[in-house]
Design a protein around this motif. Structure first.
Motif, mmCIF file in Angstrom:
data_model
loop_
_atom_site.group_PDB
_atom_site.id
_atom_site.type_symbol
_atom_site.label_atom_id
_atom_site.label_comp_id
_atom_site.label_asym_id
_atom_site.label_seq_id
_atom_site.Cartn_x
_atom_site.Cartn_y
_atom_site.Cartn_z
ATOM 1 N N LYS A 80 42.865 48.313 44.156
ATOM 2 C CA LYS A 80 43.542 49.253 45.199
ATOM 3 C C LYS A 80 43.671 48.136 46.363
ATOM 4 O O LYS A 80 43.080 47.272 46.308
ATOM 5 C CB LYS A 80 42.791 50.426 45.674
ATOM 6 N N PRO A 81 44.803 48.540 47.116
ATOM 7 C CA PRO A 81 44.721 47.599 48.461
ATOM 8 C C PRO A 81 43.456 47.393 49.200
ATOM 9 O O PRO A 81 42.853 48.361 49.375
ATOM 10 C CB PRO A 81 45.978 48.396 49.200
ATOM 11 N N GLY A 82 43.321 46.148 49.572
ATOM 12 C CA GLY A 82 42.210 45.729 50.126
ATOM 13 C C GLY A 82 40.818 45.307 49.278
ATOM 14 O O GLY A 82 39.902 45.027 49.874
ATOM 15 N N GLN A 83 40.906 45.502 47.982
ATOM 16 C CA GLN A 83 40.102 45.410 47.213
ATOM 17 C C GLN A 83 40.110 44.195 46.294
ATOM 18 O O GLN A 83 41.512 43.763 46.181
ATOM 19 C CB GLN A 83 39.729 46.504 45.939
ATOM 20 N N LYS A 145 31.771 45.952 44.308
ATOM 21 C CA LYS A 145 31.357 45.566 45.699
ATOM 22 C C LYS A 145 30.702 44.246 45.554
ATOM 23 O O LYS A 145 30.793 43.653 46.799
ATOM 24 C CB LYS A 145 30.625 46.719 46.556
ATOM 25 N N LYS A 148 33.438 39.118 44.850
ATOM 26 C CA LYS A 148 33.973 38.333 45.884
ATOM 27 C C LYS A 148 35.504 37.928 45.909
ATOM 28 O O LYS A 148 36.342 37.901 46.699
ATOM 29 C CB LYS A 148 33.178 37.524 46.604
ATOM 30 N N LYS A 149 35.587 37.406 44.671
ATOM 31 C CA LYS A 149 36.946 36.801 44.131
ATOM 32 C C LYS A 149 37.094 37.293 42.707
ATOM 33 O O LYS A 149 36.075 36.934 41.916
ATOM 34 C CB LYS A 149 36.833 35.517 44.541
#
Length: 191
Positions: A80-83, A145, A148-149
């Motif tokens: 989703k946007p931001g993830q 969570k 990170k990449k």
């Protein structure tokens, strides 16, 4: 404020592991150990495994060198946007069992998913000095969570089953099979 209001006692024995594995690290962990993974690993599910073995059958090079690496059985959902990624929970590992001994023979040092492994895979792990980890099924949103990449490496047309490289921090797992062939599921069951 921490998500945990208190630190459960079982976390006192948590072992922090940096990926890819440094020389001798696998010898320090045993079946039943809780581990926190930081660094990078590759991912792949059924399609990735079929294609990797097809490349080997054709005598071609793989898109990555699996020696010393951990391969996580996951097909992340779209972000989703931001993830970085969507849910990233483990896939049932036995589906990769027909391919795993061949990849272990290339130097792959660990696999991670959920559920038990077949006897041929367990024997191949002992033979090639590899381990198997399980992570938390049904907790894909929580696990994401720690990611990170996420970079696409190969087999883009396979969608979520493509080969990705993920960078993670404090990714939780349990050691199920260690270098000595011990199986945590059997230990818990008293076998």
């Amino acid at each position: 404020m921490s998500l945990l209001r208190y630190r459960p006692e079982f976390l006192d024995n948590l072992k922090n592991i940096v990926l890819p594995f440094a020389e001798g690290v696998l010898e320090t962990i045993e079946a039943g150990d809780l581990v926190s993974l930081t660094g990078s690993f590759y991912t792949g599910r059924d399609q990735t495994h079929r294609r990797l073995c097809a490349l080997l059958d054709e005598g071609k090079e793989l898109p990555v060198d699996l020696a010393g690496q951990l391969l996580y059985y996951v097909g992340p959902t779209p972000a989703k946007p931001g993830q970085v990624v969507g849910a990233a929970g483990p896939t049932t590992s036995y589906r990769m069992d027909p391919y795993t001994p061949r990849l272990l023979a290339l130097g792959l040092k660990a696999t991670m998913g959920k559920g038990v492994r077949s006897q041929p895979v367990r024997e191949a792990m002992v033979k090639h000095g590899a381990i198997y980890l399980a992570t938390i099924g049904g907790a894909g949103a929580l696990l994401s969570k720690s990611i990170k990449k996420c970079d696409l490496i190969a087999f883009e047309d396979a969608g979520p089953e493509a080969l990705y490289r993920m960078e993670v921090e404090e990714f939780p797992a349990v050691v199920i099979n260690d270098l000595n062939g011990r199986d945590f599921y059997e230990i818990v069951a008293g076998k």
